[in-house]
Design a protein around this motif. Structure first.
Motif, PDB file in Angstrom:
ATOM      1  N   MET A   1       4.317   1.423  -7.494  1.00 52.58           N
ATOM      2  CA  MET A   1       5.244   2.213  -6.690  1.00 52.58           C
ATOM      3  C   MET A   1       6.311   2.888  -7.550  1.00 52.58           C
ATOM      4  SD  MET A   1       7.822   0.673  -3.765  1.00 52.58           S
ATOM      5  CE  MET A   1       6.668   0.745  -2.385  1.00 52.58           C
ATOM      6  N   VAL A   2       6.732   4.078  -7.123  1.00 56.78           N
ATOM      7  CA  VAL A   2       7.921   4.739  -7.668  1.00 56.78           C
ATOM      8  C   VAL A   2       9.094   4.367  -6.758  1.00 56.78           C
ATOM      9  CG1 VAL A   2       9.047   6.934  -8.153  1.00 56.78           C
ATOM     10  CG2 VAL A   2       6.620   6.634  -8.682  1.00 56.78           C
ATOM     11  N   PHE A   3      10.124   3.776  -7.332  1.00 56.83           N
ATOM     12  CA  PHE A   3      11.275   3.305  -6.558  1.00 56.83           C
ATOM     13  C   PHE A   3      12.484   4.176  -6.898  1.00 56.83           C
ATOM     14  CE2 PHE A   3      14.899   0.736  -5.431  1.00 56.83           C
ATOM     15  CZ  PHE A   3      14.502   0.006  -4.323  1.00 56.83           C
ATOM     16  N   ILE A   4      13.091   4.783  -5.864  1.00 56.08           N
ATOM     17  CA  ILE A   4      14.249   5.658  -6.071  1.00 56.08           C
ATOM     18  C   ILE A   4      15.423   5.114  -5.269  1.00 56.08           C
ATOM     19  CG2 ILE A   4      15.171   7.990  -5.887  1.00 56.08           C
ATOM     20  CD1 ILE A   4      12.357   9.061  -6.170  1.00 56.08           C
ATOM     21  N   TYR A   5      16.522   4.891  -5.962  1.00 56.04           N
ATOM     22  CA  TYR A   5      17.710   4.262  -5.389  1.00 56.04           C
ATOM     23  C   TYR A   5      18.873   5.250  -5.373  1.00 56.04           C
ATOM     24  CZ  TYR A   5      21.708   1.000  -5.132  1.00 56.04           C
ATOM     25  OH  TYR A   5      22.870   0.345  -4.789  1.00 56.04           O
ATOM     26  N   VAL A   6      19.510   5.393  -4.219  1.00 57.77           N
ATOM     27  CA  VAL A   6      20.697   6.247  -4.130  1.00 57.77           C
ATOM     28  C   VAL A   6      21.910   5.414  -4.514  1.00 57.77           C
ATOM     29  CG1 VAL A   6      22.132   7.668  -2.638  1.00 57.77           C
ATOM     30  CG2 VAL A   6      19.651   7.672  -2.333  1.00 57.77           C
ATOM     31  N   SER A   7      22.456   5.727  -5.668  1.00 57.22           N
ATOM     32  CA  SER A   7      23.619   5.019  -6.198  1.00 57.22           C
ATOM     33  C   SER A   7      24.863   5.863  -5.922  1.00 57.22           C
ATOM     34  CB  SER A   7      23.410   4.762  -7.700  1.00 57.22           C
ATOM     35  OG  SER A   7      24.419   3.956  -8.231  1.00 57.22           O
ATOM     36  N   GLY A   8      25.651   6.165  -6.924  1.00 55.90           N
ATOM     37  CA  GLY A   8      26.833   6.987  -6.695  1.00 55.90           C
ATOM     38  C   GLY A   8      27.394   7.534  -7.992  1.00 55.90           C
ATOM     39  N   ALA A   9      27.989   8.714  -7.939  1.00 57.33           N
ATOM     40  CA  ALA A   9      28.634   9.294  -9.111  1.00 57.33           C
ATOM     41  C   ALA A   9      29.780   8.381  -9.534  1.00 57.33           C
ATOM     42  CB  ALA A   9      29.157  10.688  -8.790  1.00 57.33           C
TER      43      ALA A   9
ATOM     44  N   PRO B   1       9.282  -4.546 -12.378  1.00 53.60           N
ATOM     45  CA  PRO B   1       8.025  -3.949 -12.875  1.00 53.60           C
ATOM     46  C   PRO B   1       7.426  -2.892 -11.956  1.00 53.60           C
ATOM     47  CG  PRO B   1       7.571  -6.088 -11.901  1.00 53.60           C
ATOM     48  CD  PRO B   1       9.077  -5.913 -11.856  1.00 53.60           C
ATOM     49  N   PHE B   2       8.201  -1.868 -11.632  1.00 55.04           N
ATOM     50  CA  PHE B   2       7.675  -0.734 -10.884  1.00 55.04           C
ATOM     51  C   PHE B   2       7.001   0.248 -11.844  1.00 55.04           C
ATOM     52  CE2 PHE B   2      11.137  -1.870  -7.816  1.00 55.04           C
ATOM     53  CZ  PHE B   2      10.350  -2.004  -6.686  1.00 55.04           C
ATOM     54  N   LYS B   3       6.221   1.151 -11.288  1.00 56.08           N
ATOM     55  CA  LYS B   3       5.664   2.248 -12.086  1.00 56.08           C
ATOM     56  C   LYS B   3       6.783   3.076 -12.689  1.00 56.08           C
ATOM     57  CE  LYS B   3       2.692   6.346 -11.612  1.00 56.08           C
ATOM     58  NZ  LYS B   3       1.842   7.120 -10.668  1.00 56.08           N
ATOM     59  N   ALA B   4       7.819   3.350 -11.884  1.00 50.32           N
ATOM     60  CA  ALA B   4       8.991   4.092 -12.357  1.00 50.32           C
ATOM     61  C   ALA B   4      10.162   3.783 -11.430  1.00 50.32           C
ATOM     62  CB  ALA B   4       8.724   5.599 -12.386  1.00 50.32           C
TER      63      ALA B   4
ATOM     64  N   GLY C   1       0.787  -1.222   0.000  1.00 54.01           N
ATOM     65  CA  GLY C   1       0.000   0.000   0.000  1.00 54.01           C
ATOM     66  C   GLY C   1       0.819   1.272   0.000  1.00 54.01           C
ATOM     67  N   PHE C   2       2.030   1.222  -0.572  1.00 55.40           N
ATOM     68  CA  PHE C   2       2.901   2.399  -0.607  1.00 55.40           C
ATOM     69  C   PHE C   2       3.005   2.971  -2.018  1.00 55.40           C
ATOM     70  CE2 PHE C   2       4.089   0.385   3.328  1.00 55.40           C
ATOM     71  CZ  PHE C   2       4.305   1.463   4.178  1.00 55.40           C
ATOM     72  N   ASP C   3       3.112   4.285  -2.070  1.00 58.15           N
ATOM     73  CA  ASP C   3       3.223   4.983  -3.349  1.00 58.15           C
ATOM     74  C   ASP C   3       4.670   5.119  -3.811  1.00 58.15           C
ATOM     75  OD1 ASP C   3       0.344   5.803  -3.560  1.00 58.15           O
ATOM     76  OD2 ASP C   3       0.860   6.813  -1.686  1.00 58.15           O
ATOM     77  N   ALA C   4       5.606   5.162  -2.853  1.00 58.71           N
ATOM     78  CA  ALA C   4       7.009   5.387  -3.207  1.00 58.71           C
ATOM     79  C   ALA C   4       7.915   4.692  -2.209  1.00 58.71           C
ATOM     80  CB  ALA C   4       7.321   6.878  -3.238  1.00 58.71           C
ATOM     81  N   CYS C   5       9.086   4.289  -2.709  1.00 58.45           N
ATOM     82  CA  CYS C   5      10.141   3.772  -1.843  1.00 58.45           C
ATOM     83  C   CYS C   5      11.415   4.556  -2.128  1.00 58.45           C
ATOM     84  CB  CYS C   5      10.391   2.289  -2.092  1.00 58.45           C
ATOM     85  SG  CYS C   5      11.793   1.639  -1.138  1.00 58.45           S
ATOM     86  N   PHE C   6      12.017   5.097  -1.083  1.00 58.58           N
ATOM     87  CA  PHE C   6      13.291   5.807  -1.190  1.00 58.58           C
ATOM     88  C   PHE C   6      14.353   4.920  -0.539  1.00 58.58           C
ATOM     89  CE2 PHE C   6      10.468   9.789  -0.684  1.00 58.58           C
ATOM     90  CZ  PHE C   6      10.081   9.706  -2.013  1.00 58.58           C
ATOM     91  N   PHE C   7      15.228   4.359  -1.348  1.00 61.46           N
ATOM     92  CA  PHE C   7      16.200   3.376  -0.875  1.00 61.46           C
ATOM     93  C   PHE C   7      17.547   4.050  -0.694  1.00 61.46           C
ATOM     94  CE2 PHE C   7      18.738  -0.413  -0.652  1.00 61.46           C
ATOM     95  CZ  PHE C   7      17.893  -1.375  -0.119  1.00 61.46           C
TER      96      PHE C   7
END
Length: 237
Positions: free
Chosen positions: A106-114, A141-144, A64-70
């Protein structure tokens, strides 16, 4: 908006949590990690897991979450490639694979690195592993999916790294941040900016998947401009 946040006790995660709790449209934030943040807020719920590779017992709490910030991450210094892969690729995909099944919108956002190696074939071990992780996330298969590659991250609002060495480095560099911003404006972001950019993309997914400091800062400027704009007044007559 309901947000799931991994790594809320780290430097980046602290900044992202702060922005989530300041955002009026975020109704619920759930953190997942090995330790709790210790913060108190009626919208905040925290899950502590001893094993970040196993989510079977807690799946009901991850729906039931709209976004995940990893925002989970660790330095590769002194690590073998196998160990770094386990705490970077394996851990991330264990969470993301579960979430993509439970929250396909869900929109999934991952902190990677330069400097991450998208080919996953280069000479730099950490860059290969990060690249492999990014590529696997894009196939889910995320929304984005968005991959943040921040350069220099300036902590704001009293936020500090949990790692003693990093705290010392940031303390020594604090007087230089203004100079770095002047000389290399395209290589520096803030913890506040990362959080605001994540929320903006969760609200309105758009643009490219891989975001460097220029992109992150551009999103923040656009959000600030939108916030500063006066509300539209209906035309009379």
């Amino acid at each position: 908006m309901r947000v799931l946040l991994f790594g809320a006790t780290g430097m980046v995660g602290q900044g992202v949590l702060r922005e989530c709790l300041r955002a009026p449209d975020v109704e619920f934030v759930q953190t997942v990690g090995r330790s709790a943040t210790g913060q108190l807020d009626p919208r905040l719920h925290e899950i502590t897991l001893p094993d970040m590779l196993d989510y079977q017992a807690t799946e009901a709490s991850l729906q039931g979450f709209d976004a995940c910030f990893f925002c989970l991450g660790i330095s590769s210094a002194g690590m073998t490639e196998d160990n770094y892969t386990r705490v970077t690729y394996d851990l991330t995909l264990a969470a993301a694979g579960t979430l993509s099944r439970l929250n396909p919108q869900m929109v999934f956002i991952y902190v990677s690195g330069a400097g991450t190696d998208s080919t996953a074939q280069g000479r730099s071990m950490w860059a290969r592993v990060k690249g492999k992780t990014e590529n696997a996330l894009k196939r889910l298969p995320f929304k984005a999916v968005y991959l943040f590659r921040p350069g220099v991250i300036q902590p704001l609002h009293g936020i500090q790294s949990k790692t003693r060495l990093y705290r010392l480095v940031y303390a020594a560099a604090r007087p230089l941040f203004t100079l770095i911003r002047m000389l290399m404006p395209n290589q520096i972001v803030t913890t506040e900016g990362v959080g605001r950019a994540m929320l903006a993309l969760a609200r309105h997914p758009r643009g490219k998947e891989v975001l460097d400091p220029v992109d992150i800062n551009a999103i923040c400027r656009a959000e600030a401009a939108a916030d500063a704009s006066p509300p539209l007044t209906p035309h009379a007559g």
